[in-house]
Design a protein around this motif. Structure first.
Motif, mmCIF file in Angstrom:
data_model
loop_
_atom_site.group_PDB
_atom_site.id
_atom_site.type_symbol
_atom_site.label_atom_id
_atom_site.label_comp_id
_atom_site.label_asym_id
_atom_site.label_seq_id
_atom_site.Cartn_x
_atom_site.Cartn_y
_atom_site.Cartn_z
ATOM 1 N N PRO A 10 0.805 -1.222 0.000
ATOM 2 C CA PRO A 10 0.000 0.000 0.000
ATOM 3 C C PRO A 10 0.842 1.278 0.000
ATOM 4 O O PRO A 10 0.357 2.335 -0.373
ATOM 5 C CB PRO A 10 -0.829 -0.112 1.274
ATOM 6 C CG PRO A 10 -0.129 -1.105 2.125
ATOM 7 C CD PRO A 10 0.639 -2.002 1.209
ATOM 8 N N ALA A 11 2.104 1.166 0.368
ATOM 9 C CA ALA A 11 2.960 2.349 0.432
ATOM 10 C C ALA A 11 3.708 2.620 -0.875
ATOM 11 O O ALA A 11 3.750 3.756 -1.345
ATOM 12 C CB ALA A 11 3.954 2.215 1.582
ATOM 13 N N CYS A 12 4.297 1.564 -1.476
ATOM 14 C CA CYS A 12 5.141 1.805 -2.652
ATOM 15 C C CYS A 12 4.707 1.043 -3.899
ATOM 16 O O CYS A 12 5.221 1.296 -4.982
ATOM 17 C CB CYS A 12 6.603 1.487 -2.333
ATOM 18 S SG CYS A 12 6.968 -0.277 -2.196
ATOM 19 N N GLY A 13 3.790 0.098 -3.751
ATOM 20 C CA GLY A 13 3.282 -0.634 -4.902
ATOM 21 C C GLY A 13 4.037 -1.892 -5.277
ATOM 22 O O GLY A 13 3.581 -2.640 -6.131
ATOM 23 N N LYS A 14 5.192 -2.163 -4.660
ATOM 24 C CA LYS A 14 5.915 -3.409 -4.948
ATOM 25 C C LYS A 14 5.109 -4.592 -4.430
ATOM 26 O O LYS A 14 4.254 -4.461 -3.565
ATOM 27 C CB LYS A 14 7.293 -3.402 -4.283
ATOM 28 C CG LYS A 14 8.288 -2.463 -4.958
ATOM 29 C CD LYS A 14 9.674 -2.695 -4.416
ATOM 30 C CE LYS A 14 10.321 -3.701 -5.356
ATOM 31 N NZ LYS A 14 11.754 -3.839 -5.165
ATOM 32 N N SER B 253 9.854 -5.655 0.474
ATOM 33 C CA SER B 253 11.300 -5.590 0.248
ATOM 34 C C SER B 253 11.724 -4.222 -0.263
ATOM 35 O O SER B 253 12.898 -3.872 -0.190
ATOM 36 C CB SER B 253 11.717 -6.666 -0.753
ATOM 37 O OG SER B 253 11.096 -6.437 -2.006
ATOM 38 N N GLY B 254 10.777 -3.431 -0.744
ATOM 39 C CA GLY B 254 11.109 -2.115 -1.277
ATOM 40 C C GLY B 254 11.187 -1.041 -0.209
ATOM 41 O O GLY B 254 12.180 -0.331 -0.092
ATOM 42 N N CYS B 255 10.133 -0.920 0.604
ATOM 43 C CA CYS B 255 10.083 0.186 1.567
ATOM 44 C C CYS B 255 10.014 -0.282 3.017
ATOM 45 O O CYS B 255 9.937 0.528 3.926
ATOM 46 C CB CYS B 255 8.895 1.086 1.254
ATOM 47 S SG CYS B 255 7.286 0.324 1.565
#
Length: 59
Positions: free
Chosen positions: A7-11, A29-31
């Motif tokens: 929900p934060a970065c889309g990954k 793993s992204g944010c």
């Protein structure tokens, strides 16, 4: 494993629905945002997962 969009970065976040129901959290793993299941939502999610598995023939 299943996946959903962070929900934060889309990954994509990979998660196991059974472990999610047991209280495990999963992180992006992204944010490094964390997803987990609130206690008050567990019965509803468990019921939906059971119905979904029945539709797939995975009793």
């Amino acid at each position: 494993m299943n996946e959903l969009s962070c929900p934060a970065c889309g990954k994509k976040i990979l998660f196991d629905p059974q472990l999610l129901l047991k209280g495990q959290s999963f992180s992006c793993s992204g944010c490094r945002s964390v997803i987990s299941l609130a206690n008050e939502d567990k019965k509803q999610v468990e019921s939906a997962l059971h119905k979904f598995n029945q539709l797939q023939g995975n009793n």
